[in-house]
Design a protein around this motif. Structure first.
Motif, PDB file in Angstrom:
ATOM      1  N   ASN A   1      22.396 -17.560  27.992  1.00  0.00           N
ATOM      2  CA  ASN A   1      22.247 -16.823  29.252  1.00  0.00           C
ATOM      3  C   ASN A   1      23.042 -15.522  29.238  1.00  0.00           C
ATOM      4  O   ASN A   1      22.601 -14.522  29.795  1.00  0.00           O
ATOM      5  N   LYS A   2      24.212 -15.542  28.601  1.00  0.00           N
ATOM      6  CA  LYS A   2      25.030 -14.325  28.492  1.00  0.00           C
ATOM      7  C   LYS A   2      24.306 -13.276  27.644  1.00  0.00           C
ATOM      8  O   LYS A   2      24.260 -12.102  28.010  1.00  0.00           O
ATOM      9  N   LEU A   3      23.721 -13.716  26.515  1.00  0.00           N
ATOM     10  CA  LEU A   3      22.962 -12.792  25.659  1.00  0.00           C
ATOM     11  C   LEU A   3      21.733 -12.250  26.388  1.00  0.00           C
ATOM     12  O   LEU A   3      21.423 -11.065  26.298  1.00  0.00           O
ATOM     13  N   LYS A   4      21.076 -13.132  27.116  1.00  0.00           N
ATOM     14  CA  LYS A   4      19.902 -12.722  27.886  1.00  0.00           C
ATOM     15  C   LYS A   4      20.288 -11.689  28.948  1.00  0.00           C
ATOM     16  O   LYS A   4      19.612 -10.688  29.133  1.00  0.00           O
ATOM     17  N   SER A   5      21.406 -11.937  29.613  1.00  0.00           N
ATOM     18  CA  SER A   5      21.908 -11.013  30.618  1.00  0.00           C
ATOM     19  C   SER A   5      22.247  -9.652  30.003  1.00  0.00           C
ATOM     20  O   SER A   5      21.918  -8.604  30.565  1.00  0.00           O
ATOM     21  N   LEU A   6      22.908  -9.676  28.859  1.00  0.00           N
ATOM     22  CA  LEU A   6      23.232  -8.420  28.165  1.00  0.00           C
ATOM     23  C   LEU A   6      21.983  -7.675  27.740  1.00  0.00           C
ATOM     24  O   LEU A   6      21.906  -6.447  27.841  1.00  0.00           O
ATOM     25  N   TYR A   7      20.994  -8.428  27.263  1.00  0.00           N
ATOM     26  CA  TYR A   7      19.729  -7.794  26.858  1.00  0.00           C
ATOM     27  C   TYR A   7      19.094  -7.070  28.043  1.00  0.00           C
ATOM     28  O   TYR A   7      18.699  -5.916  27.928  1.00  0.00           O
ATOM     29  N   TYR A   8      18.994  -7.744  29.191  1.00  0.00           N
ATOM     30  CA  TYR A   8      18.383  -7.117  30.360  1.00  0.00           C
ATOM     31  C   TYR A   8      19.203  -5.939  30.868  1.00  0.00           C
ATOM     32  O   TYR A   8      18.650  -4.947  31.331  1.00  0.00           O
ATOM     33  N   GLN A   9      20.518  -6.054  30.753  1.00  0.00           N
ATOM     34  CA  GLN A   9      21.388  -4.967  31.188  1.00  0.00           C
ATOM     35  C   GLN A   9      21.192  -3.720  30.319  1.00  0.00           C
ATOM     36  O   GLN A   9      21.236  -2.599  30.820  1.00  0.00           O
ATOM     37  N   TYR A  10      20.980  -3.920  29.023  1.00  0.00           N
ATOM     38  CA  TYR A  10      20.871  -2.795  28.089  1.00  0.00           C
ATOM     39  C   TYR A  10      19.479  -2.660  27.476  1.00  0.00           C
ATOM     40  O   TYR A  10      19.322  -2.045  26.429  1.00  0.00           O
ATOM     41  N   GLN A  11      18.486  -3.212  28.145  1.00  0.00           N
ATOM     42  CA  GLN A  11      17.121  -3.217  27.620  1.00  0.00           C
ATOM     43  C   GLN A  11      16.618  -1.807  27.287  1.00  0.00           C
ATOM     44  O   GLN A  11      16.022  -1.591  26.241  1.00  0.00           O
ATOM     45  N   GLU A  12      16.872  -0.864  28.155  1.00  0.00           N
ATOM     46  CA  GLU A  12      16.416   0.505  27.929  1.00  0.00           C
ATOM     47  C   GLU A  12      17.070   1.112  26.688  1.00  0.00           C
ATOM     48  O   GLU A  12      16.398   1.734  25.857  1.00  0.00           O
ATOM     49  N   LEU A  13      18.371   0.925  26.557  1.00  0.00           N
ATOM     50  CA  LEU A  13      19.078   1.457  25.384  1.00  0.00           C
ATOM     51  C   LEU A  13      18.626   0.777  24.093  1.00  0.00           C
ATOM     52  O   LEU A  13      18.497   1.436  23.056  1.00  0.00           O
ATOM     53  N   ILE A  14      18.372  -0.513  24.163  1.00  0.00           N
ATOM     54  CA  ILE A  14      17.894  -1.239  22.986  1.00  0.00           C
ATOM     55  C   ILE A  14      16.523  -0.711  22.580  1.00  0.00           C
ATOM     56  O   ILE A  14      16.276  -0.449  21.395  1.00  0.00           O
TER      57      ILE A  14
END
Length: 148
Positions: A3-16
């Motif tokens: 869930n932490k990784l998923k949260s980080l992904y959504y937080q930085y989705q645009e940059l990724i």
């Protein structure tokens, strides 16, 4: 942990997404430059210009669709968006030429190495241009729709 990784992904989705498509754009730019460098006797500025045109077109299409999710409202709005995108990229093209000239002509460094280094700098500048000036309306629309 997941869930932490998923949260980080959504937080930085645009940059990724920008990083992924930026790497793909850089690969296109460097490969085209390398091919022209190795299979023509053209000046590096000509090679860089051709590589730039192809990579910027690819970058516009991928940024519009996969990074900033910019809707196509009309042919005219898409055209104006593309003009703004290419305008920003044109400004960084001159910066690219300057860095190539300094690195290759003045400092006598390896052309491909100089090309890669300048691409990293240009990608960072282009992100902020795209986010704040080109696709800003799509960001506002996305943020508004996410809050609803």
């Amino acid at each position: 942990m997941f869930n932490k990784l998923k949260s980080l992904y959504y937080q930085y989705q645009e940059l990724i997404a920008y990083a992924f498509w930026g790497v793909a754009t850089t690969v296109i730019n460097v490969v085209v430059f390398w091919l022209l460098h190795n299979f023509t006797s053209w000046n590096y500025i000509i090679n860089a210009t051709i590589a730039w045109i192809l990579s910027v077109l690819f970058s516009y299409l991928t940024n519009k669709a996969y990074v900033f999710h910019s809707p196509s409202e009309s042919l005219m709005s898409d055209f104006l968006e593309m003009i703004s995108f290419f305008g920003g990229r044109l400004a960084t093209l001159f910066l690219e030429f300057l860095m190539l000239w300094i690195g290759i002509t003045l400092m006598h460094q390896n052309q491909i190495l100089v090309k890669i280094v300048e691409n990293v700098i240009v990608i960072a500048i282009n992100y902020f241009w795209s986010k704040w000036l080109v696709f800003r309306n799509s960001q506002n629309q996305k943020s508004t729709s996410e809050k609803e």
